[in-house]
Enzyme design. Structure first.
Site, mmCIF file in Angstrom:
data_model
loop_
_atom_site.group_PDB
_atom_site.id
_atom_site.type_symbol
_atom_site.label_atom_id
_atom_site.label_comp_id
_atom_site.label_asym_id
_atom_site.label_seq_id
_atom_site.Cartn_x
_atom_site.Cartn_y
_atom_site.Cartn_z
ATOM 1 N N CYS A 33 3.529 1.033 -7.142
ATOM 2 C CA CYS A 33 2.926 0.158 -6.140
ATOM 3 C C CYS A 33 3.960 -0.916 -5.865
ATOM 4 C CB CYS A 33 1.617 -0.433 -6.645
ATOM 5 S SG CYS A 33 0.907 -1.660 -5.519
ATOM 6 N N THR A 34 4.189 -1.236 -4.622
ATOM 7 C CA THR A 34 5.306 -2.120 -4.283
ATOM 8 C C THR A 34 5.078 -3.568 -4.686
ATOM 9 O OG1 THR A 34 4.433 -2.251 -2.006
ATOM 10 C CG2 THR A 34 6.194 -0.654 -2.442
ATOM 11 N N GLU A 35 3.865 -3.891 -5.167
ATOM 12 C CA GLU A 35 3.622 -5.248 -5.685
ATOM 13 C C GLU A 35 3.840 -5.375 -7.195
ATOM 14 O OE1 GLU A 35 1.698 -5.049 -1.844
ATOM 15 O OE2 GLU A 35 1.250 -3.856 -3.620
ATOM 16 N N THR A 54 4.904 0.772 1.248
ATOM 17 C CA THR A 54 3.779 0.901 0.327
ATOM 18 C C THR A 54 3.789 2.322 -0.190
ATOM 19 O OG1 THR A 54 1.365 1.162 0.243
ATOM 20 C CG2 THR A 54 2.367 1.206 2.405
ATOM 21 N N ASN A 55 3.450 2.502 -1.465
ATOM 22 C CA ASN A 55 3.364 3.847 -2.023
ATOM 23 C C ASN A 55 2.122 4.585 -1.542
ATOM 24 O OD1 ASN A 55 5.501 4.319 -4.459
ATOM 25 N ND2 ASN A 55 4.958 2.154 -4.337
ATOM 26 N N THR A 56 0.978 3.916 -1.604
ATOM 27 C CA THR A 56 -0.295 4.581 -1.314
ATOM 28 C C THR A 56 -0.318 5.209 0.072
ATOM 29 O OG1 THR A 56 -1.537 3.147 -2.814
ATOM 30 C CG2 THR A 56 -2.777 4.206 -1.039
ATOM 31 N N MET A 114 1.146 -4.308 3.794
ATOM 32 C CA MET A 114 0.202 -3.618 2.905
ATOM 33 C C MET A 114 0.678 -3.704 1.449
ATOM 34 S SD MET A 114 -0.238 -0.300 5.398
ATOM 35 C CE MET A 114 1.540 -0.214 5.654
ATOM 36 N N GLN A 157 -8.889 3.068 3.269
ATOM 37 C CA GLN A 157 -8.492 3.658 1.992
ATOM 38 C C GLN A 157 -9.712 3.823 1.080
ATOM 39 O OE1 GLN A 157 -5.647 0.846 0.445
ATOM 40 N NE2 GLN A 157 -3.907 1.784 1.493
#
Length: 232
Positions: free
Chosen positions: A196-198, A83-85, A10, A52
């Site tokens: 956000c991990t991206e 993932t943060n979300t 994700m 989401q």
């Protein structure tokens, strides 16, 4: 060494970063041919993203609950949600397993406290920037949270889903993020969370003078600090 489970996918772009960073950090800590004991359950983000978008967080949580249970059954001693979300559903997921979750917000808050950051900017998905789950957990550590204005939030969100989740980075998008960070600094932010991990795929500390706290780096650091301990 403990075995860490990762709920990934994700997106898979950031899950790749998690796998690389954890192994690099374990090797740096232990030397030789050491690598990390990792079990990855990589979900299909195409199943998660509509949940989401439509606010069906209960169903999204059930998907991650199943993933966490599978990690526990496979022998993981603890786990990460990469993932943060999706930490919005962390309480729901934690309640269904008997192994600990290394929480991304807790790890980030501790990193901020170590640097005496009291007011921080937050960039990430609209869910992370606008919903209470992330901000309120940081506030429990005495940290005040600022976010960009509405237009910037939408732009930041769109870049994540339309570009970064596909491995696309552009100079224009980098400048959009830098502009948002500069505005947060003008409004009193002492630092900014790359929530956000991206995002770490797009910008780095060399792009701005304001201190950046990359949650992917922080989360993987926390995992590696936990892993070498003997399993009880």
């Amino acid at each position: 060494m403990k075995t860490i489970g990762i709920i990934g996918g994700m997106s898979w772009e950031s899950t790749l970063s998690y796998y690389r960073l954890i192994n690099q950090k374990v090797n740096a800590k232990l030397g030789g041919l050491h690598s990390a004991k990792i079990i990855i359950n990589s979900v299909d983000f195409a199943d998660i993203e509509p949940l989401q978008r439509h606010g069906d967080w209960n169903q999204a949580g059930e998907r991650l609950m199943a993933a966490a249970k599978a990690l526990e059954s496979a022998g993981a001693d603890g786990f990460l949600i990469a993932t943060n979300t999706m930490h919005k559903v962390a309480p729901q997921v934690e309640a269904e397993v008997n192994i600990p979750l290394i929480h991304i917000v807790d790890a980030t808050a501790l990193a901020l406290q170590q640097k005496n950051v009291k007011t921080v900017g937050l960039v990430g998905t609209r869910f992370t920037m606008e919903q209470a789950f992330y901000r309120e957990r940081l506030e429990q550590y005495g940290i005040n949270v600022l976010t960009p204005d509405s237009d910037a939030r939408q732009q930041i969100h769109d870049i994540i889903f339309n570009e970064l989740c596909h491995g696309v980075t552009t100079a224009h998008s980098r400048q959009c993020y830098v502009d948002a960070i500069d505005n947060l600094a003008e409004n009193g932010a002492q630092a900014v969370i790359l929530g956000c991990t991206e995002i770490g795929l797009l910008i780095s500390q060399s792009d701005t003078q304001l201190p950046l706290f990359d949650t992917t780096e922080i989360h993987t650091d926390a995992a590696v600090q936990w892993m070498p301990k003997d399993t009880k």
